[in-house]
Design a protein around this motif. Structure first.
Motif, PDB file in Angstrom:
ATOM      1  N   SER A 202     -10.444 -14.664 -73.995  1.00 22.87           N
ATOM      2  CA  SER A 202      -9.750 -14.108 -72.828  1.00 22.87           C
ATOM      3  C   SER A 202     -10.003 -14.943 -71.582  1.00 22.87           C
ATOM      4  O   SER A 202      -9.074 -15.223 -70.810  1.00 22.87           O
ATOM      5  CB  SER A 202     -10.197 -12.659 -72.596  1.00 22.87           C
ATOM      6  OG  SER A 202      -9.882 -11.853 -73.718  1.00 22.87           O
ATOM      7  N   VAL A 229      -5.575  -8.408 -72.666  1.00 20.76           N
ATOM      8  CA  VAL A 229      -4.470  -8.074 -71.765  1.00 20.76           C
ATOM      9  C   VAL A 229      -4.837  -8.369 -70.316  1.00 20.76           C
ATOM     10  O   VAL A 229      -3.997  -8.836 -69.529  1.00 20.76           O
ATOM     11  CB  VAL A 229      -4.061  -6.597 -71.941  1.00 20.76           C
ATOM     12  CG1 VAL A 229      -3.116  -6.152 -70.821  1.00 20.76           C
ATOM     13  CG2 VAL A 229      -3.403  -6.390 -73.298  1.00 20.76           C
ATOM     14  N   LEU A 232      -4.039 -11.926 -69.861  1.00 27.77           N
ATOM     15  CA  LEU A 232      -2.618 -12.253 -70.002  1.00 27.77           C
ATOM     16  C   LEU A 232      -1.766 -11.685 -68.864  1.00 27.77           C
ATOM     17  O   LEU A 232      -0.632 -12.126 -68.668  1.00 27.77           O
ATOM     18  CB  LEU A 232      -2.100 -11.735 -71.345  1.00 27.77           C
ATOM     19  CG  LEU A 232      -2.670 -12.447 -72.574  1.00 27.77           C
ATOM     20  CD1 LEU A 232      -2.101 -11.846 -73.845  1.00 27.77           C
ATOM     21  CD2 LEU A 232      -2.369 -13.941 -72.520  1.00 27.77           C
ATOM     22  N   LYS A 233      -2.302 -10.734 -68.126  1.00 32.89           N
ATOM     23  CA  LYS A 233      -1.558 -10.236 -66.965  1.00 32.89           C
ATOM     24  C   LYS A 233      -1.341 -11.328 -65.927  1.00 32.89           C
ATOM     25  O   LYS A 233      -0.340 -11.311 -65.195  1.00 32.89           O
ATOM     26  CB  LYS A 233      -2.316  -9.075 -66.318  1.00 32.89           C
ATOM     27  CG  LYS A 233      -2.225  -7.765 -67.076  1.00 32.89           C
ATOM     28  CD  LYS A 233      -3.012  -6.694 -66.336  1.00 32.89           C
ATOM     29  CE  LYS A 233      -2.998  -5.372 -67.072  1.00 32.89           C
ATOM     30  NZ  LYS A 233      -3.794  -4.331 -66.367  1.00 32.89           N
ATOM     31  N   GLN A 256      -2.325  -0.317 -72.855  1.00 35.92           N
ATOM     32  CA  GLN A 256      -2.603  -1.693 -72.445  1.00 35.92           C
ATOM     33  C   GLN A 256      -1.381  -2.584 -72.638  1.00 35.92           C
ATOM     34  O   GLN A 256      -1.066  -3.419 -71.781  1.00 35.92           O
ATOM     35  CB  GLN A 256      -3.794  -2.254 -73.237  1.00 35.92           C
ATOM     36  CG  GLN A 256      -5.120  -1.573 -72.958  1.00 35.92           C
ATOM     37  CD  GLN A 256      -5.477  -1.612 -71.489  1.00 35.92           C
ATOM     38  OE1 GLN A 256      -5.279  -2.615 -70.805  1.00 35.92           O
ATOM     39  NE2 GLN A 256      -6.005  -0.514 -70.990  1.00 35.92           N
ATOM     40  N   LEU A 257      -0.689  -2.404 -73.748  1.00 39.18           N
ATOM     41  CA  LEU A 257       0.493  -3.226 -74.010  1.00 39.18           C
ATOM     42  C   LEU A 257       1.606  -2.901 -73.021  1.00 39.18           C
ATOM     43  O   LEU A 257       2.356  -3.797 -72.601  1.00 39.18           O
ATOM     44  CB  LEU A 257       0.976  -2.988 -75.441  1.00 39.18           C
ATOM     45  CG  LEU A 257       0.022  -3.499 -76.538  1.00 39.18           C
ATOM     46  CD1 LEU A 257       0.446  -2.969 -77.903  1.00 39.18           C
ATOM     47  CD2 LEU A 257      -0.038  -5.015 -76.547  1.00 39.18           C
ATOM     48  N   ASP A 259       1.051  -1.998 -69.941  1.00 37.84           N
ATOM     49  CA  ASP A 259       0.629  -2.694 -68.726  1.00 37.84           C
ATOM     50  C   ASP A 259       0.953  -4.179 -68.791  1.00 37.84           C
ATOM     51  O   ASP A 259       1.352  -4.792 -67.790  1.00 37.84           O
ATOM     52  CB  ASP A 259      -0.881  -2.521 -68.513  1.00 37.84           C
ATOM     53  CG  ASP A 259      -1.206  -1.268 -67.729  1.00 37.84           C
ATOM     54  OD1 ASP A 259      -0.266  -0.664 -67.169  1.00 37.84           O
ATOM     55  OD2 ASP A 259      -2.383  -0.878 -67.676  1.00 37.84           O
ATOM     56  N   LEU A 260       0.770  -4.775 -69.972  1.00 33.60           N
ATOM     57  CA  LEU A 260       1.090  -6.193 -70.139  1.00 33.60           C
ATOM     58  C   LEU A 260       2.555  -6.453 -69.807  1.00 33.60           C
ATOM     59  O   LEU A 260       2.885  -7.420 -69.109  1.00 33.60           O
ATOM     60  CB  LEU A 260       0.784  -6.620 -71.573  1.00 33.60           C
ATOM     61  CG  LEU A 260       1.167  -8.056 -71.955  1.00 33.60           C
ATOM     62  CD1 LEU A 260       0.403  -9.059 -71.120  1.00 33.60           C
ATOM     63  CD2 LEU A 260       0.921  -8.291 -73.442  1.00 33.60           C
ATOM     64  N   ASN A 264       3.353  -8.971 -66.760  1.00 33.14           N
ATOM     65  CA  ASN A 264       3.620 -10.329 -67.232  1.00 33.14           C
ATOM     66  C   ASN A 264       5.124 -10.524 -67.393  1.00 33.14           C
ATOM     67  O   ASN A 264       5.778  -9.788 -68.127  1.00 33.14           O
ATOM     68  CB  ASN A 264       2.912 -10.564 -68.578  1.00 33.14           C
ATOM     69  CG  ASN A 264       3.062 -11.990 -69.073  1.00 33.14           C
ATOM     70  OD1 ASN A 264       4.161 -12.492 -69.260  1.00 33.14           O
ATOM     71  ND2 ASN A 264       1.938 -12.650 -69.290  1.00 33.14           N
TER      72      ASN A 264
END
Length: 461
Positions: A202, A229, A232-233, A256-257, A259-260, A264
């Motif tokens: 990460s 995540v 990746l944000k 979480q996904l 939020d991604l 992003n």
């Protein structure tokens, strides 16, 4: 192999320069003299060693010469040359110092075997280095990955099925991810991404140039996904993220996904097949998708325990989508009810080009609803209805819709089932499938996606 990192070199040179400057200031102050500096253009502020400098002298080597050098290196490190490696070097094709593949899958590479490979990695650049199941232990993994990083040896690296790399190995991999200019794709599958590996990966992704990342079956559920995540944000380089079979759930993981997707806007592909996102998780994903004004184009949700209830959330999202082009919902129990919920939203959606509904318990009723969609939607190019019990009624509706539709060039359907006993029904289904296929081919030719020669078009199909 041991090399100082670029950061260590920079820090050391900065410290030395600062120390010399302080000494000069002390000397001049004693004599009452003044300090003067040259013009900005003449000041040397640093020096960066070219990572490929060592390859300049080696790039003119033939594969025969590299093979001989590898054999000598093995002799120095007291290991036997690997026959599979020798065979690849002898049969490979080298173009401008670049070779297509170095396949080390299943080779047991201990530390000395890894060290012996330095002359190969130094002399050649590979489009793909496959280290899958190479049984890398900590020291060997660290040494080999340091070499790949230092010599920029590959564009695509697969290090899957190596679960004994240890802290040093993961540290070297993180350094490679952060520093490499050439590496664009990384596969780390079937390796537990927990604790230090998840943290190291990460942190590396914060500044990575990777564009494709495969993390299948990596035990990402929970804290590892949260950490990933978080990086990746803010990552702006990654274009494809593949997370198949990670036991991702419909609660914390789906949150979480979601939020991604909210933060992003550079990710283009998100593969989540064979997880447990379910209906509640799909709601979180849909909330994130609604925020995507630029970004995700391909979302794969095959086999995720999604039912017709989840289609309610997708139905609210489809009319708002601007960029999503491919949606795969195969192997989820949607049924005719789920398709009915999507009917009107699909009619007004303008972004989807491919829709995957294979093995989703769709019968003739659902096929009729999709035929109504095709009669109104002029954007969808491919529809997958394979492994669904669609019979004469559904096939007839689809055939009639394709007389109006001008965009669909591929409709996947199963052949006539062998258990069909009625001769008339068999012939009717065969005829309708043929009509559907011909309509798709006509659309493809009209849109210049297939050649005009029928024989060439049949071959393309």
């Amino acid at each position: 192999m041991t090399h100082c990192s670029d950061n260590e070199k920079d820090e050391q040179s900065d410290d030395d320069g600062a120390q010399r400057l302080q000494e000069n200031l002390k000397k001049t102050s004693k004599g009452g003299k003044h300090v003067s500096f040259p013009p900005d253009g003449q000041i040397v502020s640093g020096f960066a060693e070219h990572k490929n400098a060592d390859r300049k002298d080696e790039s003119c080597l033939t594969l025969t010469e590299v093979t001989a050098a590898y054999q000598q290196s093995c002799s120095r490190h007291q290991v036997q040359p690997r026959p599979h490696i020798l065979q690849q070097l002898q049969q490979g094709v080298c173009v401008g110092g670049s070779v297509k593949c170095l396949d080390l899958k299943g080779e047991r590479l201990d530390h000395r075997s890894c060290e012996a490979l330095e002359v190969v990695l130094k002399s050649l650049h590979f489009d793909f280095i496959n280290l899958q199941a190479a049984q890398l232990e900590e020291n060997g993994a660290a040494s080999l990955l340091d070499m790949i990083s230092y010599y920029e040896s590959t564009t695509h690296l697969d290090i899957s099925d190596n679960s004994s790399m240890g802290t040093s190995g993961w540290r070297a991999l993180a350094h490679l991810i952060k520093q490499s200019v050439c590496l664009s794709r990384l596969d780390v599958c079937n390796v537990p991404m927990v604790d230090y590996p998840a943290l190291a990966l990460s942190k590396a992704l914060l500044t990575s140039r990777l564009t494709v990342l495969h993390l299948h079956n990596a035990q990402l559920s929970g804290m590892p996904l949260y950490t990933l995540v978080g990086a990746l944000k803010v990552n702006r380089a990654l274009r494809e993220l593949h997370l198949t079979n990670n036991l991702l759930n419909s609660y914390q993981d789906a949150l979480q996904l979601g939020d991604l997707l909210r933060y992003n806007t550079t990710l283009r592909t998100l593969e989540l097949s064979r997880n447990a996102v379910a209906d509640a998780g799909l709601e979180e994903l849909c909330d994130g998708l609604r925020r995507q004004t630029a970004g995700l184009k391909l979302l794969l949700l095959r086999n995720n325990q999604i039912t017709a209830k989840g289609m309610v959330h997708l139905a609210k999202t489809l009319p708002l989508l601007k960029v999503l082009q491919v949606l795969d919902l195969a192997e989820n129990v949607l049924g005719d009810e789920g398709v009915q919920d999507l009917r009107t939203p699909l009619m007004v959606n303008c972004s989807l080009l491919q829709l995957g509904l294979a093995q989703t318990n769709i019968t003739c009723e659902g096929a009729v609803a999709l035929a109504e969609v095709l009669a109104e939607n002029c954007h969808i190019q491919r529809l997958d209805l394979s492994q669904n019990p669609v019979r004469v009624g559904g096939l007839m509706a689809l055939s009639l819709a394709l007389r109006i539709n001008c965009s669909l060039d591929s409709l996947d359907l199963d052949q006539v089932p062998p258990e069909e006993q009625d001769q008339f029904l068999m012939e009717t289904q065969t005829r309708l499938r043929s009509e559907i296929r011909q309509s798709c081919l006509a659309n493809a030719r009209r849109l210049s996606r297939l050649p005009t020669d029928p024989s060439e078009a049949d071959g393309a199909r």
